[in-house]
Design a protein around this motif. Structure first.
Motif, short mmCIF file in Angstrom:
data_model
loop_
_atom_site.label_atom_id
_atom_site.label_comp_id
_atom_site.label_asym_id
_atom_site.label_seq_id
_atom_site.Cartn_x
_atom_site.Cartn_y
_atom_site.Cartn_z
N VAL A 1 0.77 -1.10 0.00
CA VAL A 1 0.03 -0.17 0.03
C VAL A 1 0.95 1.22 -0.13
CG1 VAL A 1 -2.05 1.09 1.24
CG2 VAL A 1 -1.78 -1.39 1.24
N GLY A 2 1.89 1.23 0.73
CA GLY A 2 2.97 2.38 0.98
C GLY A 2 3.38 2.61 -0.42
N VAL A 3 3.67 1.93 -1.32
CA VAL A 3 4.21 1.81 -2.56
C VAL A 3 3.18 2.52 -3.35
CG1 VAL A 3 5.35 0.89 -4.63
CG2 VAL A 3 5.73 -0.03 -2.40
N PHE A 4 2.01 2.09 -3.41
CA PHE A 4 0.86 2.76 -4.09
C PHE A 4 0.70 4.13 -3.90
CE2 PHE A 4 -3.48 4.18 -3.81
CZ PHE A 4 -3.77 4.20 -5.07
N VAL A 5 0.88 4.34 -2.48
CA VAL A 5 0.68 5.84 -2.20
C VAL A 5 1.72 6.65 -2.49
CG1 VAL A 5 0.43 7.32 0.08
CG2 VAL A 5 -0.94 5.08 -0.06
N VAL A 6 2.99 6.09 -2.40
CA VAL A 6 4.19 7.03 -2.60
C VAL A 6 3.90 7.09 -4.31
CG1 VAL A 6 6.66 7.13 -3.09
CG2 VAL A 6 5.46 6.43 -0.89
N VAL A 7 3.71 6.16 -5.16
CA VAL A 7 3.80 6.43 -6.32
C VAL A 7 2.76 7.34 -6.97
CG1 VAL A 7 3.07 5.08 -8.80
CG2 VAL A 7 4.58 4.03 -6.93
N TYR A 8 1.53 7.34 -6.27
CA TYR A 8 0.45 8.17 -6.42
C TYR A 8 1.13 9.53 -6.16
CZ TYR A 8 -3.60 11.06 -4.75
OH TYR A 8 -4.41 12.26 -4.53
N LEU A 9 1.80 9.70 -4.94
CA LEU A 9 2.15 11.19 -4.72
C LEU A 9 3.15 11.81 -5.96
CD1 LEU A 9 2.37 11.18 -0.86
CD2 LEU A 9 0.55 12.29 -2.22
N VAL A 10 3.93 10.82 -6.31
CA VAL A 10 5.12 11.06 -7.28
C VAL A 10 4.47 11.55 -8.40
CG1 VAL A 10 6.86 10.49 -8.48
CG2 VAL A 10 6.95 9.84 -6.11
N CYS A 11 3.32 10.67 -8.99
CA CYS A 11 2.77 10.95 -10.04
C CYS A 11 1.95 12.02 -10.11
CB CYS A 11 1.88 9.71 -10.55
SG CYS A 11 2.86 8.41 -10.98
N VAL A 12 1.28 12.57 -8.86
CA VAL A 12 0.49 13.79 -8.85
C VAL A 12 1.51 15.10 -9.11
CG1 VAL A 12 -0.37 15.52 -7.38
CG2 VAL A 12 -1.07 13.02 -7.28
N ALA A 13 2.71 14.66 -8.64
CA ALA A 13 3.66 15.90 -9.06
C ALA A 13 4.41 15.75 -10.34
CB ALA A 13 5.00 15.62 -8.16
N LEU A 14 4.48 14.48 -10.93
CA LEU A 14 5.27 14.33 -12.12
C LEU A 14 4.37 14.42 -13.38
CD1 LEU A 14 8.42 12.11 -11.72
CD2 LEU A 14 8.37 14.57 -11.79
N ILE A 15 3.19 13.62 -13.17
CA ILE A 15 2.39 13.66 -14.30
C ILE A 15 1.06 14.75 -14.23
CG2 ILE A 15 0.67 12.36 -15.70
CD1 ILE A 15 2.36 10.03 -15.21
N GLY A 16 0.53 14.59 -13.09
CA GLY A 16 -0.72 15.29 -12.76
C GLY A 16 -0.56 16.88 -12.76
N LEU A 17 0.53 17.32 -11.97
CA LEU A 17 0.78 18.73 -12.06
C LEU A 17 1.03 19.44 -13.35
CD1 LEU A 17 0.98 21.16 -10.10
CD2 LEU A 17 3.30 20.64 -9.54
N PRO A 18 1.99 18.90 -14.12
CA PRO A 18 2.20 19.43 -15.30
C PRO A 18 1.02 19.49 -16.36
CG PRO A 18 3.81 17.69 -14.78
CD PRO A 18 2.98 17.91 -13.89
N LEU A 19 0.18 18.22 -16.16
CA LEU A 19 -0.89 18.34 -17.10
C LEU A 19 -1.70 19.31 -16.52
CD1 LEU A 19 -0.89 16.40 -19.82
CD2 LEU A 19 -1.79 14.52 -18.35
N LEU A 20 -2.01 19.12 -15.53
CA LEU A 20 -3.02 20.32 -14.90
C LEU A 20 -2.91 21.74 -15.53
CD1 LEU A 20 -5.56 19.99 -12.85
CD2 LEU A 20 -3.69 20.91 -11.05
N MET A 21 -1.57 21.97 -15.55
CA MET A 21 -1.05 23.39 -15.88
C MET A 21 -1.44 23.37 -17.53
SD MET A 21 2.24 23.60 -13.88
CE MET A 21 2.80 25.12 -14.85
N ALA A 22 -1.05 22.27 -18.29
CA ALA A 22 -1.23 22.53 -19.74
C ALA A 22 -2.69 22.24 -20.00
CB ALA A 22 -0.67 21.10 -20.46
N GLU A 23 -3.82 21.83 -19.28
CA GLU A 23 -5.01 21.85 -19.73
C GLU A 23 -5.65 23.15 -19.40
OE1 GLU A 23 -8.55 19.51 -18.87
OE2 GLU A 23 -7.03 17.53 -18.60
N ILE A 24 -5.17 24.00 -18.15
CA ILE A 24 -5.53 25.24 -17.83
C ILE A 24 -5.20 26.25 -18.96
CG2 ILE A 24 -5.52 27.02 -16.23
CD1 ILE A 24 -5.58 24.91 -14.01
N LEU A 25 -3.99 25.75 -19.32
CA LEU A 25 -3.35 26.95 -20.39
C LEU A 25 -4.07 27.09 -21.62
CD1 LEU A 25 0.35 26.60 -21.43
CD2 LEU A 25 -1.42 26.69 -23.09
#
Ligand code: PFF
Length: 457
Positions: free
Chosen positions: A45-69
């Motif tokens: 579970v810990g791995v899942f949670v950490v991967v989720y957090l890393v992906c929020v930062a590395l995939i989610g955040l950049p894409l969020l900015m791109a969509e808003i743009l």
């Protein structure tokens, strides 16, 4: 061909935008989907949670900015925003397909999202009028099974939830969506703090935290890594036009990067806090972190029955889930409604009710897919799973991939720099991640969800 959008609303200020975007992000995904996926990734579970957090930062955040743009630059509903930005940057109008995928994908998600939200309204109502009153796991399961077996009951609460959703969208961007979020989100946050506090006092918080953050590296399975990535996607409402539509009402002054940091940070924080509260109660009462809606609708009612002040906690908990789902469902309806109003000049209220009708009907089919039509399968899946899997496994990643390619490689750096005003080093970092890390990451999810997972089943 560019589509003119003469007079458009804008959010009252930057905080209103942050609020509505967090409202869209935090929803059933953070509550039942997160706890289901975390609970299901036994041992890691810990791995899942950490991967989720890393992906929020590395995939989610950049894409969020791109969509808003895209939304802000295109100043229109997702289809118009794609057409306008494509025209400005000399790209083919075929890119508007991305807007279409978004607005239809959002409606598809809404059809089952509203049904699941309807279960939550049903449970809220029951806690309010009679209390959950389930003292054994068998009773909790029987109550849950009876809900699933009854299409009328589900259809009724699905209808109630659709009316709630349309009621907000019909009132408009500022008077409806912004106001609803301004009222619901602070309440949601207060209830969550109370639940987390109660989870600590009445539950077993150390066990919950240990469960969520125990990094057993020897237990990493490939599925856990990919699931964490996929969840980052779903929980940030990416690829479905919702964020693009919201971005189109954002004024030029607001800094997209800073705003998105808030959204991604608060979204992930609420997700984790919510998971901690749920698991804390789950462990305190010796219950299983079971899969799917079962955790919320079978396990928790049992905990509520046994804990001190359980009835009040149950009422607050389901109210919390309803607020979270409601602020997300309005963001699923908005993209199509804004397209109808801008493209055909249809009045907003009429467009909202008109859009909701087919979605509501599809939702009724979803209700039936849990009982009368449970044997009716397309590609081996019931209507509910077909819609869910098609939208979240197919449309979302594909559309996210296309957005990364469009903004990263096609839009032209001048437009991108003009919209994303960050210090050069930060900008370069974001742009490189969007161009390379995001496409590769999404391709992995996509390949896994569509090809590997089906083979492995
Ligand atoms: N982010 C929402 C949740 O976690 O429940 C779901 C969602 C909303 C997905 C809006 C996609 C979307 F466009």
């Amino acid at each position: 061909m560019s589509q003119a959008t003469p007079s458009r609303s804008t959010w009252s200020n930057r905080w209103a935008f942050i609020l509505v975007t967090i409202g869209s992000a935090v929803g059933l995904g953070n509550i039942w989907r997160f706890s289901y996926l975390a609970g299901a990734s036994e041992g890691s579970v810990g791995v899942f949670v950490v991967v989720y957090l890393v992906c929020v930062a590395l995939i989610g955040l950049p894409l969020l900015m791109a969509e808003i743009l895209i939304g802000r630059r295109g100043r229109g509903n997702p289809v118009a925003a794609m057409l306008n930005t494509a025209a400005e940057s000399g790209n083919s109008s075929w890119w508007a397909l991305l807007g279409w995928v978004g607005i239809f994908g959002a409606l598809m998600i809404l059809s089952f999202y509203s049904v699941v939200s309807g279960w939550m309204v049903d449970y809220f109502w029951r806690s309010l009028v009679e209390g959950m009153n389930v003292s054994t796991p068998e009773e909790a399961k029987a109550a849950y099974d009876a809900t699933m077996a009854n299409p009328w009951r589900q259809g009724f609460w699905h209808t109630v939830f659709m009316i709630l959703t349309v009621g907000v969208v019909a009132r408009g961007v500022v008077a409806g969506i912004e106001t609803a979020n301004k009222i619901m989100l602070p309440l949601l946050f207060l209830i969550l703090i109370f639940l987390a506090f109660w989870g600590t006092v009445a539950g077993d918080m150390p066990a919950a935290l240990n469960f969520m953050f125990n990094l057993k590296t020897e237990a990493i399975k490939p599925g856990v890594v990919i699931d964490g990535m996929g969840h980052a996607f779903f929980s940030l409402s990416l690829g479905m036009g919702a964020i693009m539509a919201y971005g189109s009402y954002l004024d030029k002054k607001t800094n997209i990067g800073h705003t998105c940091l808030w959204v991604a940070g608060v979204g992930a924080f609420i997700g984790l806090l919510c998971g901690a509260a749920i698991f804390s109660l789950t462990f305190r009462y010796g219950l299983e972190p079971a899969a799917g809606p079962g955790l919320i609708l079978q396990t928790l009612p049992l905990a509520f029955t046994h804990m001190p002040g359980g009835r009040l906690v149950a009422i607050l908990f389901f109210l919390f889930v309803i607020f979270a789902a409601w602020t997300s469902s309005i963001s699923l309806l908005e993209p199509f409604v804004s397209w109808l109003t801008e493209r055909y000049g249809i009045r907003r209220a009429r467009a909202a009710w008109g859009t909701a009708l087919p979605v509501w009907l599809l939702g009724l089919a979803v209700c039936l897919s849990f009982n009368e039509w449970s044997e009716f399968k397309i590609f081996g899946r019931t209507i509910f799973y077909l819609l869910d899997h098609f939208a979240t496994r197919f449309m979302m990643p594909l559309s996210g991939l296309a957005i990364a390619i469009y903004v990263g490689w096609r839009l032209g750096k001048m437009i991108v720099v003009d919209e994303i005003r960050l210090k050069q080093r930060t900008f370069n970092l974001w742009f490189d991640v969007l161009r390379f890390v995001v496409p590769v990451g999404i391709t992995l999810i996509f390949f896994y969800e569509l090809v590997l997972r089906n083979w492995l089943k």
